[in-house]
Design a protein around this motif. Structure first.
Motif, PDB file in Angstrom:
ATOM      1  N   SER A  12       0.758  -1.115  -0.146  1.00  0.00           N
ATOM      2  CA  SER A  12      -0.084  -0.036   0.031  1.00  0.00           C
ATOM      3  C   SER A  12       0.935   1.447   0.125  1.00  0.00           C
ATOM      4  CB  SER A  12      -0.844   0.097   1.200  1.00  0.00           C
ATOM      5  OG  SER A  12      -1.785  -0.944   1.224  1.00  0.00           O
ATOM      6  N   ASP A  13       2.089   0.962   0.277  1.00  0.00           N
ATOM      7  CA  ASP A  13       3.072   2.366   0.295  1.00  0.00           C
ATOM      8  C   ASP A  13       3.421   2.791  -0.943  1.00  0.00           C
ATOM      9  OD1 ASP A  13       4.874   0.590  -0.391  1.00  0.00           O
ATOM     10  OD2 ASP A  13       6.374   1.049   1.352  1.00  0.00           O
ATOM     11  N   GLY A  14       2.908   2.045  -2.167  1.00  0.00           N
ATOM     12  CA  GLY A  14       3.258   2.205  -3.467  1.00  0.00           C
ATOM     13  C   GLY A  14       4.689   2.298  -3.860  1.00  0.00           C
ATOM     14  N   GLY A  85       2.739   4.499   9.223  1.00  0.00           N
ATOM     15  CA  GLY A  85       3.180   3.290   8.880  1.00  0.00           C
ATOM     16  C   GLY A  85       2.107   2.116   9.346  1.00  0.00           C
ATOM     17  N   TRP A  86       1.544   2.457  10.231  1.00  0.00           N
ATOM     18  CA  TRP A  86       0.538   1.429  11.045  1.00  0.00           C
ATOM     19  C   TRP A  86      -0.484   1.232  10.058  1.00  0.00           C
ATOM     20  CZ3 TRP A  86       1.525  -1.798  14.780  1.00  0.00           C
ATOM     21  CH2 TRP A  86       0.261  -2.685  15.393  1.00  0.00           C
ATOM     22  N   ASP A  87      -0.981   2.397   9.440  1.00  0.00           N
ATOM     23  CA  ASP A  87      -2.158   2.154   8.487  1.00  0.00           C
ATOM     24  C   ASP A  87      -1.726   1.610   7.304  1.00  0.00           C
ATOM     25  OD1 ASP A  87      -4.807   3.114   7.457  1.00  0.00           O
ATOM     26  OD2 ASP A  87      -3.597   4.300   5.901  1.00  0.00           O
ATOM     27  N   LEU A  88      -0.435   1.644   6.777  1.00  0.00           N
ATOM     28  CA  LEU A  88      -0.007   1.061   5.581  1.00  0.00           C
ATOM     29  C   LEU A  88       0.120  -0.509   5.729  1.00  0.00           C
ATOM     30  CD1 LEU A  88       2.909   3.389   4.691  1.00  0.00           C
ATOM     31  CD2 LEU A  88       0.542   3.178   3.477  1.00  0.00           C
ATOM     32  N   TYR A 124      -7.761  -4.502  12.049  1.00  0.00           N
ATOM     33  CA  TYR A 124      -8.417  -4.954  11.221  1.00  0.00           C
ATOM     34  C   TYR A 124      -9.785  -5.064  11.526  1.00  0.00           C
ATOM     35  CZ  TYR A 124      -9.620  -7.884   7.031  1.00  0.00           C
ATOM     36  OH  TYR A 124     -10.306  -8.263   5.988  1.00  0.00           O
ATOM     37  N   LEU A 125     -10.246  -5.497  12.791  1.00  0.00           N
ATOM     38  CA  LEU A 125     -11.459  -5.873  12.974  1.00  0.00           C
ATOM     39  C   LEU A 125     -12.261  -4.493  13.209  1.00  0.00           C
ATOM     40  CD1 LEU A 125     -10.968  -8.728  15.578  1.00  0.00           C
ATOM     41  CD2 LEU A 125     -11.587  -8.856  13.627  1.00  0.00           C
ATOM     42  N   ILE A 126     -11.431  -3.380  13.691  1.00  0.00           N
ATOM     43  CA  ILE A 126     -12.352  -2.182  13.537  1.00  0.00           C
ATOM     44  C   ILE A 126     -12.413  -1.432  12.106  1.00  0.00           C
ATOM     45  CG2 ILE A 126     -11.746   0.200  14.359  1.00  0.00           C
ATOM     46  CD1 ILE A 126     -10.431  -0.952  17.078  1.00  0.00           C
TER      47      ILE A 126
END
Length: 310
Positions: A12-14, A85-88, A124-126
């Protein structure tokens, strides 16, 4: 023999390409188990768990996160991204779930997150409620909010001062390095992982585990811990998703069981209807690498079969 396949997909970071691994049963698959690994390790460490699960009809998959394992092609171990980074990493977990969903449409899909991977699974569950059929949280916990906030502030400050790829001995000793203090006199710096000396030594001798996280990765992880502790965020979870907590009652990440019970209470308060907790007496952090790992895997199998195949 278990059939295996390695493949890759765009992060996802491209920028990076995510390395992923699949293990297949010899029979028609009954479900998909997606492993989300922890900090300073890689998906290859779960070979024995994958072999056990495939022998019972499951497809097993998992990826090496950014800054981990064979996803690293620039020497930057323990590094997610300059920011966010956490989101990626969570998005990369989501991408693998989508890939496997297309390969095995209609099969139950379960996330199995260990340690930091359990925090990612909880994220992820959220973020994507109702898109998996169950979640297994191994070696999870939840530090007190002020401590998490302090860790985020300290790591973020060092990242701003010294660069996002700086490795801080101080932060390491305050976090991962502190876990071994519960087991003094210690044979190694990693005794907290398991009572099984061979498994501890295998970790210490694994070149893909021989690094300390960067300050930006610690900052990102603290941001993730704040995200998954929010009552507002927890309320977004699908309350019908079955959850299985498994940990050793001597796991410092789970505050010797107290942290696991804390997270259990958080899930129950959010309305989750099917929550199971298994704490193993004497077990440390890596229950799938513990002396009684066969028992742990068989208990996991029972939980899976009761939820999806009764």
């Amino acid at each position: 023999m278990t059939q295996t396949k390695e493949f890759s997909y765009p992060s996802s970071d491209g920028v990076h390409t995510i390395h992923a691994h699949e293990w297949f049963p010899q029979s028609s698959p009954i479900a998909v188990i997606q492993i989300v690994h922890g900090v300073a390790e890689h998906i290859g460490r779960y070979q024995h768990l994958a072999q056990f699960l495939t022998a019972h009809g499951f497809v097993v998959c998992g990826e090496d996160h950014l800054g981990h394992g064979l996803t690293v092609n620039d020497g930057r171990y323990g590094y997610f991204a300059p920011r966010g980074g956490w989101d990626l990493v969570t998005q990369d977990v989501r991408r693998l779930r989508e890939i496997e969903g297309k390969k095995f449409p209609g099969l139950p899909h379960v996330l199995l997150g260990h340690s930091m991977g359990s925090f990612l699974t909880r994220t992820y569950l959220i973020r994507w409620p109702g898109t998996v059929d169950g979640a297994v949280l191994s070696g999870t916990g939840q530090e007190k909010a002020p401590l998490v906030a302090f860790g985020r502030l300290l790591a973020g400050g060092l990242a701003a001062l010294k660069g996002s790829d700086y490795v801080s001995p101080l932060i390491y000793e305050l976090s991962l390095g502190a876990y071994n203090k519960k087991f003094q006199p210690a044979r190694t710096r990693a005794d907290w992982l398991s009572r099984d000396r061979d498994m501890v030594d295998a970790n210490l001798n694994d070149p893909l585990c021989a690094f300390q996280p960067t300050v930006s990765m610690f900052r990102d992880m603290m941001e993730g811990l704040q995200f998954i502790a929010s009552k507002k965020n927890l309320s977004k979870m699908d309350v019908d998703t079955p959850i299985y907590f498994l940990s050793g009652d001597q796991d410092p990440v789970g505050s010797m069981g107290k942290g696991v019970r804390k997270v259990e209470a958080m899930f129950r308060s959010a309305g989750c209807r099917d929550v199971t907790v298994k704490l193993y007496a004497g077990g440390r952090h890596e229950m799938f690498n513990e002396l009684n790992r066969q028992e742990v895997m068989e208990d996991l199998l029972v939980w899976l079969e009761q939820r999806f195949f009764d």
